[in-house]
Design an enzyme around this catalytic site. Structure first.
Site, PDB file in Angstrom:
ATOM      1  N   ASP A  26     -13.450  -3.472   2.619  1.00  0.00           N
ATOM      2  CA  ASP A  26     -13.748  -4.902   2.454  1.00  0.00           C
ATOM      3  C   ASP A  26     -13.335  -5.693   3.691  1.00  0.00           C
ATOM      4  O   ASP A  26     -13.042  -6.872   3.603  1.00  0.00           O
ATOM      5  CB  ASP A  26     -13.059  -5.447   1.201  1.00  0.00           C
ATOM      6  CG  ASP A  26     -11.556  -5.237   1.221  1.00  0.00           C
ATOM      7  OD1 ASP A  26     -11.064  -4.488   2.078  1.00  0.00           O
ATOM      8  OD2 ASP A  26     -10.869  -5.849   0.369  1.00  0.00           O
ATOM      9  N   LYS A  76       2.272  -7.245  -0.422  1.00  0.00           N
ATOM     10  CA  LYS A  76       2.180  -8.547  -1.106  1.00  0.00           C
ATOM     11  C   LYS A  76       3.568  -9.222  -1.153  1.00  0.00           C
ATOM     12  O   LYS A  76       4.157  -9.398  -2.222  1.00  0.00           O
ATOM     13  CB  LYS A  76       1.593  -8.406  -2.524  1.00  0.00           C
ATOM     14  CG  LYS A  76       0.351  -7.530  -2.616  1.00  0.00           C
ATOM     15  CD  LYS A  76      -0.873  -8.197  -2.055  1.00  0.00           C
ATOM     16  CE  LYS A  76      -2.067  -7.375  -1.721  1.00  0.00           C
ATOM     17  NZ  LYS A  76      -2.312  -6.027  -1.967  1.00  0.00           N
ATOM     18  N   ASP A  95     -10.958 -10.050   5.969  1.00  0.00           N
ATOM     19  CA  ASP A  95     -11.311  -9.307   4.756  1.00  0.00           C
ATOM     20  C   ASP A  95     -12.132 -10.249   3.901  1.00  0.00           C
ATOM     21  O   ASP A  95     -11.921 -11.456   3.923  1.00  0.00           O
ATOM     22  CB  ASP A  95     -10.067  -8.821   4.009  1.00  0.00           C
ATOM     23  CG  ASP A  95      -9.379  -9.950   3.279  1.00  0.00           C
ATOM     24  OD1 ASP A  95      -9.038 -10.936   3.952  1.00  0.00           O
ATOM     25  OD2 ASP A  95      -9.204  -9.870   2.058  1.00  0.00           O
TER      26      ASP A  95
HETATM   27  N1  GDD Z   1     -11.438   5.327  -4.063  1.00  0.00           N
HETATM   28  C1  GDD Z   1     -10.619   4.338  -4.366  1.00  0.00           C
HETATM   29  N2  GDD Z   1      -9.858   4.421  -5.486  1.00  0.00           N
HETATM   30  N3  GDD Z   1     -10.590   3.258  -3.550  1.00  0.00           N
HETATM   31  C2  GDD Z   1      -9.753   2.250  -3.890  1.00  0.00           C
HETATM   32  C3  GDD Z   1      -8.929   2.287  -5.037  1.00  0.00           C
HETATM   33  C4  GDD Z   1      -9.003   3.442  -5.875  1.00  0.00           C
HETATM   34  O1  GDD Z   1      -8.335   3.568  -6.908  1.00  0.00           O
HETATM   35  N4  GDD Z   1      -8.226   1.129  -5.088  1.00  0.00           N
HETATM   36  C5  GDD Z   1      -8.576   0.412  -4.017  1.00  0.00           C
HETATM   37  N5  GDD Z   1      -9.509   1.075  -3.283  1.00  0.00           N
HETATM   38  C6  GDD Z   1     -10.141   0.648  -2.026  1.00  0.00           C
HETATM   39  C7  GDD Z   1     -10.807  -0.711  -2.119  1.00  0.00           C
HETATM   40  O2  GDD Z   1     -12.193  -0.568  -2.396  1.00  0.00           O
HETATM   41  C8  GDD Z   1     -10.573  -1.300  -0.728  1.00  0.00           C
HETATM   42  O3  GDD Z   1     -11.604  -0.930   0.185  1.00  0.00           O
HETATM   43  C9  GDD Z   1      -9.285  -0.638  -0.281  1.00  0.00           C
HETATM   44  O4  GDD Z   1      -9.091   0.523  -1.088  1.00  0.00           O
HETATM   45  C10 GDD Z   1      -8.053  -1.551  -0.416  1.00  0.00           C
HETATM   46  O5  GDD Z   1      -8.006  -2.065  -1.733  1.00  0.00           O
HETATM   47  P1  GDD Z   1      -7.931  -3.636  -2.032  1.00  0.00           P
HETATM   48  O6  GDD Z   1      -7.918  -3.818  -3.496  1.00  0.00           O
HETATM   49  O7  GDD Z   1      -8.950  -4.367  -1.232  1.00  0.00           O
HETATM   50  O8  GDD Z   1      -6.460  -3.954  -1.488  1.00  0.00           O
HETATM   51  P2  GDD Z   1      -5.851  -5.338  -0.968  1.00  0.00           P
HETATM   52  O9  GDD Z   1      -6.896  -6.139  -0.287  1.00  0.00           O
HETATM   53  O10 GDD Z   1      -5.112  -5.986  -2.068  1.00  0.00           O
HETATM   54  O11 GDD Z   1      -4.772  -4.855   0.120  1.00  0.00           O
HETATM   55  C11 GDD Z   1      -5.084  -3.857   1.079  1.00  0.00           C
HETATM   56  O12 GDD Z   1      -5.805  -4.393   2.175  1.00  0.00           O
HETATM   57  C12 GDD Z   1      -5.087  -5.357   2.977  1.00  0.00           C
HETATM   58  C13 GDD Z   1      -6.006  -5.731   4.136  1.00  0.00           C
HETATM   59  O13 GDD Z   1      -7.195  -6.298   3.661  1.00  0.00           O
HETATM   60  C14 GDD Z   1      -3.746  -3.236   1.552  1.00  0.00           C
HETATM   61  O14 GDD Z   1      -4.068  -2.124   2.352  1.00  0.00           O
HETATM   62  C15 GDD Z   1      -2.927  -4.261   2.334  1.00  0.00           C
HETATM   63  O15 GDD Z   1      -1.756  -3.661   2.821  1.00  0.00           O
HETATM   64  C16 GDD Z   1      -3.760  -4.791   3.504  1.00  0.00           C
HETATM   65  O16 GDD Z   1      -3.025  -5.808   4.223  1.00  0.00           O
HETATM   66 MG    MG Z   2      -8.867  -6.003   0.022  1.00  0.00          MG
END
Ligand code: GDD
Ligand code: MG
Length: 340
Positions: A106, A157, A217
């Site tokens: 994303d 977070k 993002d």
């Molecule tokens: N296959 C799979 N299975 N993918 C997953 C799963 C899962 O269970 N959970 C999440 N993802 C994928 C999402 O589709 C996304 O591309 C990525 O892993 C990160 O998940 P998000 O849900 O978008 O996390 P976030 O935005 O809260 O936080 C993450 O991204 C931030 C940067 O945008 C973390 O990596 C943070 O540390 C980071 O700063």
């Molecule tokens: Mg994200």
């Protein structure tokens, strides 16, 4: 080298837009976000991609198939129930080798992947994490480092009192395969919350690649609109649409636009659209494919996804309309998100 795309998340912060479409397929200038990511990765000569899917995997697989249309080879892993980011990485183990890249799906960035990989090798790191700066790290994963940029702490977070830096995990990693031996199999596990802190405690060499490239993002509607504004204002180069399209107005194939309609650039209009009389569109507006806009409507700073019908005399500003929506006559929406 291979790249693993983590694309299984539900995209709850983009609801209701992501009811009918998984987040990696969200359109940016009328093409799925993931298509641009694949294009970008391929630009560095990486043409083998492993996709880890869970939520609505069919839509992603039906679009990208084996990847040949996009000049890459794609392998899919589908989780029956979410394994978390760490579990998804572990699950793809058999398709990964040596040194490989991992991406959240994303994000949009122009971080130089070759420099990132070179840096990882120079530091002799086992894991390298690209970091980016944000105004408020509370929705992200904060990463602390020492003076040599070796990682010293993770705060996923963070609460306000935990915020010690504006540098966050950008969701792009370089891994050495041996790290996968340290991730437990067969259960849900978060790479950010559990695997990374565990690797730190075990003394594994983890480095931060700090850079000042473009990074965003699209986790929220606000960010999604912000990305479009950056692209349309020419602050971030984007593929698929020629940059010098005529007067900053791009019109797709088979689209009819009434001569009495006014287009205020920058605008992107998709294929097979019908735009009736005395409509005003723009600036900074993206109209998807197969859209009908009836007379007297005024649409600006908005993104309309494919298949929508916009009723007579409607006014839309700073609004996102999801796939196949019908907006009734004379609706007035600003800062809205509308989807079925
Ligand atoms: N296959 C799979 N299975 N993918 C997953 C799963 C899962 O269970 N959970 C999440 N993802 C994928 C999402 O589709 C996304 O591309 C990525 O892993 C990160 O998940 P998000 O849900 O978008 O996390 P976030 O935005 O809260 O936080 C993450 O991204 C931030 C940067 O945008 C973390 O990596 C943070 O540390 C980071 O700063
Ligand atoms: Mg994200």
């Amino acid at each position: 080298m291979k790249a693993l795309l983590l694309a299984g998340g539900k995209g709850t912060r983009l609801y209701p837009l992501t009811h009918s479409i998984p987040k990696p397929m969200v359109p940016i200038l009328n093409k799925p976000l993931l298509e641009r990511t694949i294009n970008y990765i391929k630009g560095y000569g990486i043409d083998e991609i492993v996709m880890s899917l869970c939520y609505q995997p069919e839509q992603i697989m039906n679009y990208f198939k084996d990847g040949s249309e996009f000049g890459v080879k794609i392998y899919y892993f589908i989780e029956e129930s979410p394994l978390g980011t760490g579990g998804a990485i572990k699950n793809a183990e058999k398709y990964l080798d040596d040194t490989f890249l991992i991406f959240n799906s994303d994000i949009i960035t122009d971080i130089n992947l070759q420099k990132l990989i070179n840096y990882h090798k120079e530091k002799n790191a086992k894991v390298t994490i690209a970091l980016t700066r944000v105004d408020n790290p509370s929705a992200y994963g904060l990463v602390e480092t020492d003076n040599d940029d070796r990682i010293t702490a993770f705060k996923e977070k963070p609460r306000p009192e935990e915020i010690t830096t504006d540098l966050i995990n950008a969701g792009i990693y370089v891994f050495e395969k041996e790290i996968l031996d340290l991730i437990p199999a067969g259960r849900e596990i978060s790479v950010e919350k559990e695997v990374y802190p565990g690797l730190l405690s075990a003394g594994i060499r983890m480095y931060a690649y700090k850079n000042s490239n473009y990074w965003i993002d699209i986790g929220t509607p606000h960010k999604y609109l912000e990305l479009h504004n950056s692209i349309m204002d020419g602050l971030f180069a984007y593929p698929f649409i020629e940059r010098n399209y005529k007067n900053n107005i791009f019109i797709g194939k088979n689209s009819y636009i009434s001569p009495t309609t006014k287009l205020i650039p920058p605008i992107v209009i998709g294929d097979n659209c019908y735009i009736a009389d005395e409509v005003i569109i723009g600036p900074r507006t993206v109209i998807g494919n197969n859209i009908e806009i009836r007379s007297g409507s005024y649409i600006r700073n908005s993104i309309i996804w494919e298949g929508c019908k916009i009723g007579r005399g409607s006014k839309l500003s700073n609004t996102i309309i999801g796939i196949n929506c019908t907006i009734e006559d004379n609706r007035d929406v600003s800062y809205g998100v509308i989807a079925d």
